[in-house]
Design an enzyme around this catalytic site. Structure first.
Site, PDB file in Angstrom:
ATOM      1  N   CYS A   9       0.747  -1.592   0.133  1.00 54.27           N
ATOM      2  CA  CYS A   9      -0.234   0.218  -0.215  1.00 54.27           C
ATOM      3  C   CYS A   9       0.589   1.069   0.573  1.00 54.27           C
ATOM      4  O   CYS A   9       0.294   2.267  -0.587  1.00 54.27           O
ATOM      5  CB  CYS A   9      -0.626  -0.252   1.482  1.00 54.27           C
ATOM      6  SG  CYS A   9      -1.903  -1.246   1.109  1.00 54.27           S
TER       7      CYS A   9
ATOM      8  N   HIS B 111      -1.167   6.356   1.637  1.00 53.11           N
ATOM      9  CA  HIS B 111      -0.931   5.262   3.707  1.00 53.11           C
ATOM     10  C   HIS B 111      -0.638   6.477   4.379  1.00 53.11           C
ATOM     11  O   HIS B 111      -0.420   7.562   4.858  1.00 53.11           O
ATOM     12  CB  HIS B 111      -0.133   4.859   2.892  1.00 53.11           C
ATOM     13  CG  HIS B 111       0.470   3.374   3.295  1.00 53.11           C
ATOM     14  ND1 HIS B 111      -0.826   2.345   3.426  1.00 53.11           N
ATOM     15  CD2 HIS B 111       0.818   3.228   5.022  1.00 53.11           C
ATOM     16  CE1 HIS B 111      -0.163   1.270   5.156  1.00 53.11           C
ATOM     17  NE2 HIS B 111       0.406   2.094   5.589  1.00 53.11           N
TER      18      HIS B 111
END
Ligand SMILES: *[C@@H]1O[C@H](CO)[C@@H](O)[C@H](O)[C@H]1NC(C)=O
Ligand SMILES: *[C@@H]1O[C@H](CO)[C@@H](O)[C@H](O)[C@H]1NC(C)=O
Ligand SMILES: *[C@@H]1O[C@H](CO)[C@@H](O)[C@H](O)[C@H]1NC(C)=O
Ligand SMILES: *[C@@H]1O[C@H](CO)[C@@H](O)[C@H](O)[C@H]1NC(C)=O
Length: 576
Positions: free
Chosen positions: A77, A132
């Site tokens: 991610c 993120h």
């Protein structure tokens, strides 16, 4: 003579009309609705998945450019999102894990996609997971640089990793499989439902705003745990679930390439299965349940996307808003004996990428037009929708920044020089805007996607999936063309960011015509000699493009993995 003048005059008028049309497209300030999912591979109806029910995303795809071969730059991610949003590769953002550094401090003060729109007068808004969270976006999702107001985070996300999943014993656990009765959840809701509600609230506010908007909506599913409304699981009866065609770890897969799916093992329901580390396998009936819950999570996200797009139309934004739908990377569902992300296999790096541009990918919608009415998957029988425009060329998530900028009428950032740490605004991808104006006539074999993957050691360790940056010792560099995937795993020193391309730990080569699932690694055990040997054996299969492949490999070995250098090398090669 007269006739010639008439033709000339007609041509001139055509030219003026043509320019007026494109001028309008270029200058008309489109809004942007950027929808991001988490860990979603292209298991969708519009990507020909035979099982998955995704009527709302399919309906979007029917009026969009659908990129069949889009790839993330790393299957994790944090690195993937930072790469996509800055349009630079992990080697340039210097981020290979989820918790090490903030690019503005440790790599360069790079301008992000939303920041670029903000600097052009857009109101930029973030809902859910776009950057993120944590250190990698300075604990603020890069606010205030990227966003006009502080990003929204749904309060119910606080309970995502709590004991809220009812197990077969009737007690509450922190499980992987977590189909729930939403009214019984803490706060009586779920994060993605809250995300949709907030996004619609913001769209209503934008109705009164003078400025165009860039609204980013980041859904948390299908990321684990599969905490989703239980009714979606019923769409996928367990007796209709099947394993992938290649559920075993391939014989010649180098151990460094294998990811041991540690995050799945941590959940209570999986822990109770006593699965051996690192190779497992997971018992077959539980594998089928993971697949069932993943697909159910996709249908749950699809319903959220449907509600959001329905509201977009209701508010009269359907005719002046570009809609982007994508994901940060994919997710293995048992292929190659692997689960989760953290690898260079297509199932981990390939993403859905669907882009709707009103008037371009579909007929122009008036302000009263409702291009995407909500489709209730429980009510309506699924119908086969044909994707709008299919683009087969290999593209990358770093291409999104220049492509969306161009389509919205801003200038696409210029190509980055090497190195580019001092340059705030540039791209390591390229604009794919031309695929919206002209249909693709052939698939270029020279288009390539590049991905990276860090490992702490040559054999699977507890931290192999997500090594901290200081623990990285091997870095996988992967090239994916339409014809092959070639991956070199090379020695890496984190203290000076040095990837030694001549210190080869392992390699992978898959010829996709013969082996689309990537189960037969042709990279021999003896390094290059082995490679030439395997290529020799496969001559008949690769005869058409063996030379190009060989040449790519030579260029890669000579120039390292940087795409620009590679392209230069390829262009200047005799015989290609
Ligand atoms: C980074 O760039 C932003 C604008 O993109 C600017 O406001 C900020 O001052 C810069 N920071 C540094 C440390 O140069
Ligand atoms: C990151 O956050 C800290 C603490 O809020 C702040 O002092 C610092 O200026 C931020 N860094 C940048 C580059 O904006
Ligand atoms: C969900 O929970 C509520 C409250 O406990 C209950 O009234 C309802 O019947 C449940 N729904 C289902 C489908 O189990
Ligand atoms: C797993 O191991 C524990 C402790 O050794 C044991 O009690 C349990 O029965 C085992 N479970 C399975 C499914 O084998």
């Amino acid at each position: 003579m007269d006739r010639l003048r008439l033709i000339k005059k007609t041509l001139l008028w055509l030219l003026i009309l043509f320019e007026l049309y494109f001028f309008k497209v270029a200058q008309g300030k489109f809004n942007v609705l950027y929808i991001m999912t988490d860990d979603l591979r292209p298991s969708l109806g519009c990507y020909s998945d035979p099982l998955v029910k995704s009527p709302n995303i399919d309906q979007l795809a029917a009026k969009s450019n659908v990129f069949l071969n889009a790839y993330a730059q790393q299957a994790l991610c944090g690195p993937s999102r930072t790469s996509l949003l800055t349009s630079r590769r992990p080697d340039t953002t210097k981020l290979y894990d989820n918790s090490d550094s903030y690019w503005r401090i440790h790599a360069g003060n790079y301008t992000t996609l939303p920041q670029y729109f903000k600097s052009h007068g857009y109101t930029t808004l973030s809902v859910g997971k776009i950057f993120h969270p944590g250190i990698v976006s300075n604990h603020t999702d890069d606010y205030p640089y990227s966003w006009s107001v502080p990003p929204y985070h749904p309060p119910s996300f606080h309970y995502e990793r709590r004991k809220v999943c009812k197990g077969p014993d009737g007690k509450l656990h922190e499980n992987l499989l977590c189909a729930v009765n939403v009214t019984e959840m803490p706060l009586g809701t779920l994060p993605d439902i809250e995300n949709t509600e907030e996004a619609i609230r913001l769209l209503r506010l934008m109705k009164k705003s003078e400025s165009p908007f860039f609204l980013a909506v980041g859904y948390y599913k299908p990321h684990i745990p599969f905490r989703i409304p239980q009714e979606f699981v019923e769409l996928y009866p367990l007796d209709e679930m099947i394993l992938p065609p290649d559920p075993d770890v391939p014989q010649h897969l180098p151990s460094v390439a294998y990811n041991p799916w540690t995050d799945i093992r941590e959940r209570e329901d999986v822990k109770a299965l006593n699965i051996s580390f690192p190779y497992g396998p997971i018992p077959k009936d539980f594998q089928l349940q993971i697949r069932q819950h993943y697909f159910a999570s996709v249908s749950y996200v699809d319903a959220q996307v449907g509600k959001l797009l329905n509201a977009l139309g209701d508010l009269g934004f359907g005719g002046n808003t570009i809609v982007v739908f994508t994901s940060d990377h994919g997710w293995s569902l048992g292929e190659h004996g692997e689960w989760a992300k953290y690898s260079t296999f297509d199932v981990a790096t390939r993403v859905p990428l669907v882009v709707y541009v009103p008037g371009l990918t579909s007929a122009s919608q008036g302000s009263s037009g409702k291009p995407f009415p909500f489709v209730d998957v429980f009510q309506e029988p699924s119908k086969q929708l044909i994707p709008g425009h299919i683009v087969k060329s290999v593209v990358e998530l770093v291409d999104l920044f220049p492509t969306i900028s161009h389509l919205a009428g801003l200038h696409a950032p210029k190509e980055c020089p090497q190195p580019s740490n001092h340059v705030r605004l540039c791209t390591e991808g390229e604009s794919r805007a031309r695929t919206f104006y002209r249909p693709e006539t052939h698939v270029s074999e020279e288009e390539m996607a590049f991905s990276q993957c860090p490992r702490p050691a040559d054999t699977p360790q507890l931290n192999s999936d997500q090594p901290r940056f200081k623990d990285v010792r091997v870095l996988g560099y992967s090239i994916r063309s339409s014809q092959y995937r070639y991956t070199l795993w090379v020695g890496f020193q984190p203290d000076n960011f040095y990837a030694n391309m001549s210190n080869i730990h392992a390699g992978e080569l898959y010829l996709l015509v013969e082996d689309p699932d990537q189960d037969h690694n042709l990279f021999g055990l003896g390094g290059y000699e082995g490679l030439s040997h395997s290529l020799g054996q496969q001559r008949s299969v690769v005869s058409q493009w063996a030379e190009i492949l060989q040449h790519h490999i030579t260029c890669l070995n000579e120039h390292g993995p940087r795409k620009q250098d590679l392209h230069t090398c390829l262009k200047h090669s005799p015989g290609v």
